[in-house]
Design an enzyme around this catalytic site. Sequence first.
Site, PDB file in Angstrom:
ATOM      1  N   PRO A   2       1.072  -0.973   2.191  1.00 51.17           N
ATOM      2  CA  PRO A   2      -0.199  -1.635   2.404  1.00 51.17           C
ATOM      3  C   PRO A   2      -0.086  -2.944   3.176  1.00 51.17           C
ATOM      4  CG  PRO A   2       0.613  -2.113   0.225  1.00 51.17           C
ATOM      5  CD  PRO A   2       1.685  -1.348   0.936  1.00 51.17           C
ATOM      6  N   CYS A   3      -1.219  -3.625   3.365  1.00 48.21           N
ATOM      7  CA  CYS A   3      -1.322  -5.030   3.787  1.00 48.21           C
ATOM      8  C   CYS A   3      -1.142  -5.270   5.284  1.00 48.21           C
ATOM      9  CB  CYS A   3      -0.351  -5.924   3.029  1.00 48.21           C
ATOM     10  SG  CYS A   3      -0.507  -5.828   1.239  1.00 48.21           S
ATOM     11  N   THR A   4      -1.842  -6.302   5.758  1.00 43.30           N
ATOM     12  CA  THR A   4      -1.685  -6.847   7.101  1.00 43.30           C
ATOM     13  C   THR A   4      -1.787  -8.359   6.985  1.00 43.30           C
ATOM     14  OG1 THR A   4      -2.785  -4.902   8.061  1.00 43.30           O
ATOM     15  CG2 THR A   4      -2.535  -6.834   9.479  1.00 43.30           C
TER      16      THR A   4
END
Length: 465
Positions: A2-4
């Site tokens: 996940p995640c940015t």
Amino acid sequence: MPCTTILVGKKASADGSTLVARNEDFGHAFNPKRFVVVEPDQQPQQYQSVTNKAKFDLPNNPMRYTAVPEIPVVAKKMGIWGEAGINSANVTMSATETSTTNSRVLGIDPLVKQGVGEEDLVTLVLPYIHSAREGVQLLGKYLSKYGTYESNGVAFSDKDEVWYMETIGGHHWAAQRVPDDCYVVAPNWFAVTEFDFSSPDTMASSDLEQLILDHHLNIDGKKGYNLRHIFGSRNDSDYRYNIPRQWYVQRLFNPSANPQPDDPDLPFARQPEYLLTIEDVKYALSSHYQHTPYDPYSDLGTPAQQHAFRPIGLQRNSEVHILQVRSDVPAKLAGICWLAFGPNAYNALAPFYTNVNDTPAAYRDTKEHYDIQNMYWMTHTLATIGDEHPKRYEAAIEEMKQNTIAAGRHVLLTTDAAAAELDGGQLQEILTAANDQTAKQAYSLAMKCLGSMVETGSLQIRLNF
């Protein structure tokens, strides 16, 4: 994964503040989050991870800090997962950006099952640091002593500096200061490129350079050290999952550079072509490749193109935070957590002072199951309706986003002036009241948006005659 993450140096932002921003994403759609203040007497001195039962003795001098942890019923099963916050010294931490590595590194320094990980990091580090550099150094000590069971990127900032730190194998790490006039976008793969071990703007585990030399890891030969080439990945999945996200943000902030979505050597840090605002960062972290054939909501591309790349904003967004440390106000007012819950294409960012003892109920008291009084579940309501007909509801969503940030900005402007000469209890009272006002306005505007969507959509239902 996940995640940015997006990081902005103080000379790259429109108002001279440092920005640390990240989408916290999850493995499936629902991961209810809450926004809290952790007082020193609430910080554990003996901490145990739920993930691997590892135990840590913590110092007895923690500072107050904000966090975006799991709700209590989930925390009992999964752990705290504090994710992001600002402490009373106006130091920020966002942890973590799940990252990639390669078999060469893991063969030399395997991951450590009993080490530290994302669940633990904010709790172990943020209450005890007085600068971004201290954050890197303290986490580096934990990594060297205990190791880690996963590959992660971690961001720290204060009013002057922004640092990005990446774990390497089980015990090693490297960190680079974001140049003041640059931004960074990190999308779930190893981000740091050119690295000078002798620079005052880099830090690393003490034996990292020797490890590279001893194990013949520098695949670029005598061209210096490109840590992404040495410690990162270049898998087929990177070309659909990671690289396109980095490409799209650089396309937004550097349109004349003409980056390509399949370029694995996009730079770590780049000077933007214009000074960046909170609105720019939020738009980027909500993106689904608008104005390209890769947008799932667009008619520009084929079905294959529309699902070719993993979007930045998607249904698995749990929350988005932009941790801002301002330099044009007194330190007591400098820390702002801009926050929104749920899928980013359908939420609105609201600013909250972090020099407070409590947070607004709509953001603090998130329930495990649906409760429209919680901002987390309100966003999922908007997303569930909006996703069916995104063009139909586009105007209502855009109006909510703009008006929520505008209302929050106005609260900050008026409160900064009213609180400039206050301290102690009076200051806490006015900042808490300001946060409550911001939350009330954000919820009211979300409810107005929901009402508009229902009224518009009801006229279009198929059960009519």
